[in-house]
Motif scaffolding. Sequence first.
Motif, PDB file in Angstrom:
ATOM      1  N   ILE A  48      37.034  40.975  42.811  1.00 31.51           N
ATOM      2  CA  ILE A  48      36.990  39.573  42.399  1.00 31.51           C
ATOM      3  C   ILE A  48      37.849  38.690  43.292  1.00 31.51           C
ATOM      4  O   ILE A  48      37.734  37.470  43.247  1.00 31.51           O
ATOM      5  N   MET A  49      38.713  39.304  44.094  1.00 35.75           N
ATOM      6  CA  MET A  49      39.638  38.486  44.867  1.00 35.75           C
ATOM      7  C   MET A  49      38.921  37.690  45.957  1.00 35.75           C
ATOM      8  O   MET A  49      39.453  36.732  46.483  1.00 35.75           O
TER       9      MET A  49
ATOM     10  N   TYR B 288      40.336  36.808  34.644  1.00 34.36           N
ATOM     11  CA  TYR B 288      39.743  36.356  35.903  1.00 34.36           C
ATOM     12  C   TYR B 288      40.651  35.363  36.630  1.00 34.36           C
ATOM     13  O   TYR B 288      40.984  35.543  37.788  1.00 34.36           O
ATOM     14  N   PRO B 291      44.576  36.544  37.956  1.00 35.37           N
ATOM     15  CA  PRO B 291      44.635  37.266  39.235  1.00 35.37           C
ATOM     16  C   PRO B 291      44.198  36.396  40.416  1.00 35.37           C
ATOM     17  O   PRO B 291      44.806  36.452  41.480  1.00 35.37           O
ATOM     18  N   LYS B 292      43.169  35.568  40.205  1.00 32.56           N
ATOM     19  CA  LYS B 292      42.684  34.728  41.299  1.00 32.56           C
ATOM     20  C   LYS B 292      43.774  33.762  41.764  1.00 32.56           C
ATOM     21  O   LYS B 292      44.012  33.604  42.943  1.00 32.56           O
ATOM     22  N   GLY B 295      46.659  35.429  43.362  1.00 36.47           N
ATOM     23  CA  GLY B 295      46.313  36.123  44.602  1.00 36.47           C
ATOM     24  C   GLY B 295      46.624  37.606  44.546  1.00 36.47           C
ATOM     25  O   GLY B 295      46.817  38.246  45.571  1.00 36.47           O
ATOM     26  N   ARG B 296      46.677  38.154  43.333  1.00 36.73           N
ATOM     27  CA  ARG B 296      46.952  39.583  43.171  1.00 36.73           C
ATOM     28  C   ARG B 296      45.986  40.146  42.147  1.00 36.73           C
ATOM     29  O   ARG B 296      45.784  39.528  41.109  1.00 36.73           O
TER      30      ARG B 296
END
Lengths: 57, 549
Positions: A48-49, B288, B291-292, B295-296
């Motif tokens: 997803i990153m 979602y 983490p976005k 950036g991890r």
Amino acid sequence: MNGPEHDILVAFAKSWGLFYLIGLSIGVLVYTFWPGNRKNFDRAKKSIMDDESGPWA
Amino acid sequence: MISTLTDTERQIALVISGLLSLVGLVLSAAGRHDPLGAQGFIILAFGLSGVFLVISGFHLPEPTEKRFSHYYDEPIKAGIIIAMLWAIVAMFVGDWVAWLLAYPEMTFDAAWASFGRLRPIHTTGIIFGFGGNALIATSFHVMQRTSRTRLADQLSPWFVLGGYNLFCILAVTGYLMGVTQSKEYAEPEWYADIWLTIVWIAYFALYLRTLARRKEPHIYVSNWYYLAFVLVVAMLHIVNNLAMPVSLGSSKSYTVFAGVQDAMVQWWYGHNAVAFFLTSGFLGMLYYYLPKRAGRPIFSYRMSIIGFWGITFFYVWVGSHHLHYTALPQWVQTLGMTFSVMLLVPSWIAAANALLTLNGAWHKVRDDATLRFMMVAALFYGLATFEGSFLAIRPVNSLSHYTDWTVAHVHAGTLGWNSMIIFGAFYYLVPQLWKRERIYSPVLVEVHFWLAIAGIFIYVFAMWNSGVIQGLMWRTYNNSGTLAYSFIDSLNAMHPYYIARATGGLLFLMGAVIGFYNICMTIRSSPAAAKTRNEQPATIGQSRLRPGE
């Protein structure tokens, strides 16, 4: 509503309800910690990153 | 908006809008001696607006095949703006009723301005208007990104978004006229409930159809949480709203359940609305967007799976803790209490997973208010779930039930957890969806953050205090064994806390207004991608790519 119907419901809930929840917990734990799934989970959490470049063809 | 629909979709949209207008016309005629008539006119107006909207864009060129190389973001953008509008309206009404509790004479002798009619506008507007639209918008975003595919079609997202908001509008306008089925968080009457069922099935179908088109083989855990939200809310909504209308020309209906069964069904619904509307879907957001933004990747994907099944299968049993010390059988109360305590485990798994993801990125939390919104959301999620498990224990509940402690608990959850994660997600999404370099004013994001924090703390501490005082005053006996305080004594003791609470709410509302202003100004600012667009016409609508991506 009282009497046998209620008792049957309670007995059912207290036995099968318990067994299915225990069964489900074991199932979830096995699925989660199954060594073969590790790779998929690691990929999934990283994938997803970088997903803004648009749908894959 | 219409230009993104294919010709066939435009025709179907026209037919749906026409049918909706017809239903509105029939209801307004059949219910002419009843508030239902006015509700029918709202449906008619909504349907006709749809007809005009589609006709106005009917002859625009069809979208090309190129659309399949882009995500479909238009309904997400609309959903974000609609959610913010609901937030401001519903928080305003919330603060209004908060002042009403401190100064009850402020009803202008008008029925519509009474507490009983305004309070459900606040709850429906926040939970369903603000929360629901945010869930729908972010789910459209997450399902496309994590599946690396475009939404299954262009029409159904608009049907879901538009239809859902028609339901919300029918609900709140109905309350003003006194239309309610008197079930908390399920106040809308039968016609609105039937409409929501249709919309919800379309939503579920859209989700499954989009997942079926996915290019990424693994379905990311956020989608599980969103799907649990859609599926379980459908189940709860249908069962709790089983009712028989007095006639097709009347807004009034009677539930099929009676007595303690009705109470149990209602709180099975009510608590699972908290569980699957305000928790499951929002955890989808957390897993979602946190983490976005950080950036991890999430700290532990395995923990998120265990947490998911724990939450899904524990939560459905806990509703009976709302009915401690009632006619409900003791063992059912105990069942609800036990599962509520067990629920702490999967709840803290989620909160810990979020905070451990941030471990090592605390400098980002310090510098970036957007990420800080999400961090605070995770903290309050942990706090509110701990408090919830604690309050569900029967003897604790004997002190807290019917007091403002419950109100403190609910607002720790809704202000501290739900609103904060939504604001964080929106601040992340807006520059990205509208292709702007950054948010219009990072300073205003900071201002919003600190107003929200101040508001939450004032609100929650005021209600904790007043709740515990109420609970103690109601159970204090004098030497002759009668109650030491009358109810009105406890009411007078609440007065300063009610003023504090309304002030805290006002701060939170001000933050939301500033947030909306900031979002609007970001949208109005000149696009960062404009230069890229002119140079490379082929990448219109795509996000900016850095070399090597």
